[in-house]
Design an enzyme around this catalytic site. Sequence first.
Site, PDB file in Angstrom:
ATOM      1  N   THR A 298       0.812  -1.501  -0.245  1.00  0.00           N
ATOM      2  CA  THR A 298       0.087  -0.146  -0.157  1.00  0.00           C
ATOM      3  C   THR A 298       0.626   1.217   0.243  1.00  0.00           C
ATOM      4  OG1 THR A 298      -1.590  -0.870   0.808  1.00  0.00           O
ATOM      5  CG2 THR A 298      -1.680   1.016   1.581  1.00  0.00           C
TER       6      THR A 298
ATOM      7  N   ARG B 243     -14.977  -5.773   3.403  1.00  0.00           N
ATOM      8  CA  ARG B 243     -13.769  -5.320   3.792  1.00  0.00           C
ATOM      9  C   ARG B 243     -13.220  -4.705   4.107  1.00  0.00           C
ATOM     10  NH1 ARG B 243      -8.471  -4.433   4.192  1.00  0.00           N
ATOM     11  NH2 ARG B 243      -7.465  -5.293   6.692  1.00  0.00           N
ATOM     12  N   VAL B 244     -13.581  -3.427   4.809  1.00  0.00           N
ATOM     13  CA  VAL B 244     -12.372  -2.580   4.650  1.00  0.00           C
ATOM     14  C   VAL B 244     -11.018  -2.339   6.040  1.00  0.00           C
ATOM     15  CG1 VAL B 244     -12.328   0.280   4.996  1.00  0.00           C
ATOM     16  CG2 VAL B 244     -14.198  -0.438   3.606  1.00  0.00           C
ATOM     17  N   GLY B 245     -10.080  -1.951   5.053  1.00  0.00           N
ATOM     18  CA  GLY B 245      -8.352  -2.537   6.221  1.00  0.00           C
ATOM     19  C   GLY B 245      -9.044  -0.001   6.673  1.00  0.00           C
ATOM     20  N   ASP B 246      -8.039  -0.619   7.077  1.00  0.00           N
ATOM     21  CA  ASP B 246      -7.173   1.130   7.928  1.00  0.00           C
ATOM     22  C   ASP B 246      -6.718   2.245   7.182  1.00  0.00           C
ATOM     23  OD1 ASP B 246      -4.907   0.120   6.790  1.00  0.00           O
ATOM     24  OD2 ASP B 246      -3.507   1.473   8.164  1.00  0.00           O
TER      25      ASP B 246
ATOM     26  N   THR C 265       1.700   0.623   6.220  1.00  0.00           N
ATOM     27  CA  THR C 265       1.104   0.013   5.609  1.00  0.00           C
ATOM     28  C   THR C 265       1.212  -1.296   6.457  1.00  0.00           C
ATOM     29  OG1 THR C 265       1.037  -1.266   3.539  1.00  0.00           O
ATOM     30  CG2 THR C 265       3.836  -0.725   5.392  1.00  0.00           C
TER      31      THR C 265
ATOM     32  N   GLY D 167      -4.690  -4.280   8.567  1.00  0.00           N
ATOM     33  CA  GLY D 167      -5.204  -2.573   8.639  1.00  0.00           C
ATOM     34  C   GLY D 167      -6.065  -3.342  10.133  1.00  0.00           C
TER      35      GLY D 167
HETATM   36  C1  SD4 Z   1      -5.571  -2.794   4.077  1.00  0.00           C
HETATM   37  N1  SD4 Z   1      -3.816  -2.104   5.317  1.00  0.00           N
HETATM   38  O1  SD4 Z   1      -6.837  -3.813   3.692  1.00  0.00           O
HETATM   39  C2  SD4 Z   1      -4.197  -2.395   4.204  1.00  0.00           C
HETATM   40  C3  SD4 Z   1      -2.613  -2.882   3.189  1.00  0.00           C
HETATM   41  C4  SD4 Z   1      -1.708  -3.140   2.823  1.00  0.00           C
HETATM   42  O2  SD4 Z   1       0.181  -3.029   1.839  1.00  0.00           O
HETATM   43  O3  SD4 Z   1      -0.957  -2.347   3.834  1.00  0.00           O
HETATM   44  N2  SD4 Z   1      -1.029  -2.702   2.594  1.00  0.00           N
HETATM   45  O4  SD4 Z   1      -5.027  -3.816   5.589  1.00  0.00           O
END
Ligand code: SD4
Length: 329
Positions: A189, A217-220, A240, A243
Amino acid sequence: MQRRKFLKNSTAATAGLISAPLMAGQTNALNNQITNTTVAVKPIVICTWDFHNASSKAWEILKDGGSSLDAVTEGVMVEENDVNNQTVGIGGRPDRDGNVTLDSCIMDKDGNCGAVLAMQNIANPILVARKVMEETPHVMLAGKGAEQFAHEMGFKKTNLLTEKSKQEWIEWQKTAQYKPIINIENHDTIGMLAIDANGDISGACTTSGMGYKMAGRVGDSPIIGAGLFVDNEVGGATATGVGEEVVRTVGSFLIVELMRQGKSPQEACKEGVERIMAKNKDRDDFQIGFIAINKAGETGGYCIHPGFTYRSYSEEGHVNNPSESYIKS
Ligand code: SD4
């Protein structure tokens, strides 16, 4: 203001240097004795991982006097547009149902922010996030609503699933146990932070998220405070990695607040990772990397496992900085 300080400041101004107050934390630590002290502002951009082209693009804008907001927008777009980057933008790995869903957010010097979550069929989510910030009274738009808004703003429908990502997903399905994980090295990311010639800080973060994640699904990465946070008085941070763990500690906000209390970017990123590990005493099978910058242009990065690096670009050069890690080898 003491005459000597005034003279020092006016000399800097004459020489074309713009001054910015030191970090609030530093000022407090010295009982306000240095309130009028100034530091020369030098433009700089940093980003997660070794994103050479993205940081070059951002630097091009900064060195020509462009704003940090434009620098981070155009910088991260380089990765969104790179079909070979399978964790950002077009070409990103799909969710477990085969849909590429993108998460992005942006934050400016005034604390304005915008985000899109789990948005499909639009190639540059960071531009849509910026439109959310600039054209709506809201901060986040998700899913179909985000896509609809993007169309209203003139963005074209684009197929984001490349043949390569499609074939890999088909292969993954043969053995899939629906346990999406981000292992140590399969993610990149992009989170980017920049300071412009006015001393103003902005940040952006954009991703296709965890490969083969559950639908929805949603991350950070698109969550202000988790994947990205900027406070123009203090600094900025971005993340990164896994998340869920970053959200649990509101990682980027935490790091900016630690800098406000006087920690360096490096110390603040380290403590951010330590807080996460304190909540994960039984496991270390995941990666997280934080990067941060303070108002004086100092930078830092820290991660769980060795291997994470972050790019910086300033007058001093274009550097891929190895990050210290919680686990040493
Ligand atoms: C997530 N933080 O969706 C992101 C993934 C990520 O490098 O950082 N990938 O959790």
